[in-house]
Design an enzyme around this catalytic site. Structure first.
Site, mmCIF file in Angstrom:
data_model
loop_
_atom_site.group_PDB
_atom_site.id
_atom_site.type_symbol
_atom_site.label_atom_id
_atom_site.label_comp_id
_atom_site.label_asym_id
_atom_site.label_seq_id
_atom_site.Cartn_x
_atom_site.Cartn_y
_atom_site.Cartn_z
ATOM 1 N N ALA A 203 38.609 43.811 78.137
ATOM 2 C CA ALA A 203 38.085 45.014 77.473
ATOM 3 C C ALA A 203 37.545 45.960 78.526
ATOM 4 O O ALA A 203 37.102 45.539 79.599
ATOM 5 C CB ALA A 203 36.989 44.646 76.481
ATOM 6 N N SER A 204 37.593 47.252 78.214
ATOM 7 C CA SER A 204 37.042 48.269 79.102
ATOM 8 C C SER A 204 36.285 49.279 78.262
ATOM 9 O O SER A 204 36.883 50.001 77.466
ATOM 10 C CB SER A 204 38.159 48.961 79.888
ATOM 11 N N ALA A 205 34.970 49.272 78.400
ATOM 12 C CA ALA A 205 34.123 50.212 77.662
ATOM 13 C C ALA A 205 33.690 51.335 78.599
ATOM 14 O O ALA A 205 34.112 51.392 79.747
ATOM 15 C CB ALA A 205 32.919 49.481 77.082
ATOM 16 N N ILE A 207 30.812 51.902 80.001
ATOM 17 C CA ILE A 207 29.916 51.564 81.108
ATOM 18 C C ILE A 207 30.273 50.257 81.806
ATOM 19 O O ILE A 207 29.796 49.990 82.909
ATOM 20 C CB ILE A 207 28.443 51.481 80.636
ATOM 21 N N ALA A 208 31.074 49.411 81.186
ATOM 22 C CA ALA A 208 31.364 48.109 81.773
ATOM 23 C C ALA A 208 32.801 47.684 81.496
ATOM 24 O O ALA A 208 33.470 48.232 80.615
ATOM 25 C CB ALA A 208 30.393 47.056 81.239
ATOM 26 N N GLN A 209 33.250 46.695 82.268
ATOM 27 C CA GLN A 209 34.584 46.139 82.107
ATOM 28 C C GLN A 209 34.472 44.619 82.071
ATOM 29 O O GLN A 209 33.670 44.038 82.796
ATOM 30 C CB GLN A 209 35.457 46.597 83.275
ATOM 31 N N VAL A 210 35.295 43.972 81.240
ATOM 32 C CA VAL A 210 35.205 42.523 81.048
ATOM 33 C C VAL A 210 36.504 41.857 81.480
ATOM 34 O O VAL A 210 37.595 42.275 81.064
ATOM 35 C CB VAL A 210 34.901 42.175 79.579
ATOM 36 N N LYS A 225 31.330 40.242 82.849
ATOM 37 C CA LYS A 225 31.074 41.634 82.480
ATOM 38 C C LYS A 225 30.553 42.356 83.715
ATOM 39 O O LYS A 225 29.512 41.977 84.266
ATOM 40 C CB LYS A 225 30.057 41.691 81.339
ATOM 41 N N ASP A 363 24.239 45.658 67.097
ATOM 42 C CA ASP A 363 25.572 46.228 67.219
ATOM 43 C C ASP A 363 26.600 45.218 66.704
ATOM 44 O O ASP A 363 27.505 44.804 67.429
ATOM 45 C CB ASP A 363 25.856 46.580 68.682
#
Length: 542
Positions: A203-205, A207-210, A225, A363
């Site tokens: 996943a890529s949000a 502010i962060a990438q996993v 993360k 969330d």
């Protein structure tokens, strides 16, 4: 990757609102507009108001507040430091880039016989080009764009619809840059900690990438993360700039103080800065795991274990959980005999955490709430959490009960108890206004669409598309409650908004997994104030 889609129609009522009908159609939203709509914020001052400013005591008040405003701006600029100048340069570059796109589109349009479209006439302030500008500016503005998309009563419809695109997948950071951060944070060779790291992110949000990985030695599957490079400096600079703009706007137009503009910006800034400190997220996870252990709930639910020796402020290494989101009805039905029972477990665990845990998960969208392969509920991603006081929760309980029974006077009394105000509130009139808002939900048509993507290398189900409903309409309902409440001078604590947002998520899961269940009245769900006793909670969850 093969993608399968299933359309599910749920006919019945909202779990906590009566007489709400649902119908399904095709792959699109079909929602009637709420009858009771607010007009949103009006950010212009009339000439007569300006005249009053310079001919009354308001001008003197403004002069008295000016030194404080200047001091605040100077202090914020000092705190921002050199990164402010860097972001200013990046901002100018973004404006030039999007401005170039606009000029090119204008040139193409003027070469045709058609009149210039309205979005081109507005320039960079049009919904399309403003959204593109926000995306070029990066994480902070993408999150602000998401806020605009979720606030249909505060912003014009065209902007709300356009900024829905800010929820799309964020750009991926090259793995070489991720490696640099891992080496810096771990302080030792990467291959001495991890046996293997998948270079393709899970996943890529914003502010962060996993990334998926395997630990060296124990061979345990984990997820890493990683904070995207430079994101903290960007957030600080951007939010300080937005804060200064909000302060100046409130100074120039004192009427805006009633909208709590500066307060909203402060909340957003604090929330964003908490998200970029993984020490805090790790502490949130450990707190939730302790809660599950103390309450004897580890067989019903879990949160990923944090590996402290390979975690830091910018890197968080966690146990990898395998499961499916609570919106994947087909997979859930294959894992457990009763999806409704799993939903009840999730509700009881979450409600129990409100007071029995230091913080609650704030969330719980489908990407963060899973049914695991072993039948337990998995709570993921504790970057956004809330804290609630016993006093606020006591009023919240009355509010929820009133929603279920449509007792609007009790609802009004609960909101008055919860909100801070310096004047008397006419509870009966307030109740009538609330009734108008909630009666509009009867016109809300919605469609539930599930889409799942199954990977070829694992049995895990990834979230390729979430539960699709018209979130704008539900946000409109909630924000109308806030707007009407604020018209009576009420100001609610931040946790009220966070709680309501999570209830909307759970409402959607209920429509899918248990359409005949009333979430707030079902005896199997423990909402009452027995959180202070672990034994009473165990009794209620069995």
């Amino acid at each position: 990757m093969a993608v399968s889609a299933t359309r599910v129609a749920s006919c019945g009522r909202l779990p906590f609102l009566h007489n709400s009908q649902f119908s399904a159609s095709t792959w699109r939203f079909q929602c009637k507009k709420l009858n009771y709509r607010s007009k949103g914020l009006v950010l212009s001052a009339q000439y007569s108001q300006a005249q009053e400013l310079f001919s009354s005591s308001r001008f003197q008040d403004s002069l008295q507040k000016l030194p404080k405003l200047v001091e605040d701006i100077v202090q914020t600029s000092i705190n921002t430091g050199p990164r402010g100048a860097i972001r200013l340069a990046q901002g100018v570059q973004a404006v030039v880039g999007v401005g170039g796109e606009w000029l090119s589109d204008v040139s193409k349009s003027t070469n045709s016989s058609a009149a210039l479209p309205s979005q081109l006439q507005l320039g960079l302030l049009s919904p399309v080009y403003l959204r593109k500008l926000f995306e070029r500016m990066g994480a902070t503005y993408i999150k602000l764009g998401q806020f605009i998309a979720s606030a249909p009563t505060l912003f014009p419809k065209e902007y709300v619809e356009e900024f829905q695109k800010c929820f799309d997948k964020a750009p991926v950071v090259p793995f070489q840059e991720i490696q640099v951060i891992l080496r810096e944070e771990l302080g030792r060779p990467i291959d001495s900690v991890y046996e293997y790291i998948d270079t393709t992110p899970l996943a890529s949000a914003s502010i962060a990438q996993v990334h998926g990985a395997r630990l060296k030695g124990s061979q345990e599957d984990v997820v890493i993360k990683v904070l995207k490079p430079g994101i903290e400096d960007i957030l600080v600079a951007d939010m300080n700039f937005v804060y200064v703009v909000a302060r100046i706007l409130e100074f120039l137009n004192p009427e805006l103080t009633r909208t709590s503009l500066v307060g909203i910006v402060k909340d957003i800034r604090e929330s964003m800065l908490e998200e970029v400190d993984f020490y805090k997220e790790a502490a949130n996870i450990e707190s939730f795991r302790r809660y599950l252990e103390e309450m004897g709930l580890t067989r019903q639910a879990t949160a990923p274990k944090v590996y402290q020796y390979c975690s830091s402020k910018r890197v968080l290494t966690m146990e990898r959980l395998y499961g499916v989101p609570l919106t994947d009805l087909d997979s859930i039905s294959s894992l457990v005999p009763s999806p409704e029972t799993s939903l009840i477990t999730a509700l009881n665990v979450w409600f129990g955490s409100l007071l029995a845990c230091d913080t609650f998960h704030a969330d719980v969208h489908a990407g963060n709430l899973w049914l695991l392969r072993d039948g337990r509920i998995g709570f993921l991603d504790f970057g956004i959490v809330g804290r609630i006081s016993p006093r606020t929760w006591a009023a919240m309980e009355v509010f929820l009960t009133s929603m279920a029974t449509q007792e609007y006077e009790s609802m009004a009394s609960a909101l008055i108890e919860m909100g801070a105000t310096n004047k008397d509130v006419d509870a009966r009139t307030f109740a009538k206004d609330l009734e108008k808002i909630f009666s509009s939900i009867q016109d809300l048509d919605t469609e539930i669409v599930i889409a799942t993507a199954r990977g070829t290398n694992t049995n895990a189900t990834a979230v390729s598309a979430n539960l699709l409903v018209d979130e704008r309409q539900m946000n409109a309902l909630f924000l109308d409650v806030l707007r009407v409440s604020e018209s009576y001078g009420l100001r609610f604590p931040r946790e009220f908004a966070l709680l309501m947002k999570q209830l909307l998520y759970f409402d959607r899961y209920t429509r899918l997994l248990a359409p005949n269940m009333n979430m707030l009245q079902d005896q199997r769900i423990t909402i009452a104030s027995n959180r202070r006793s672990s034994s009473s909670y165990r009794d209620g969850s069995d």
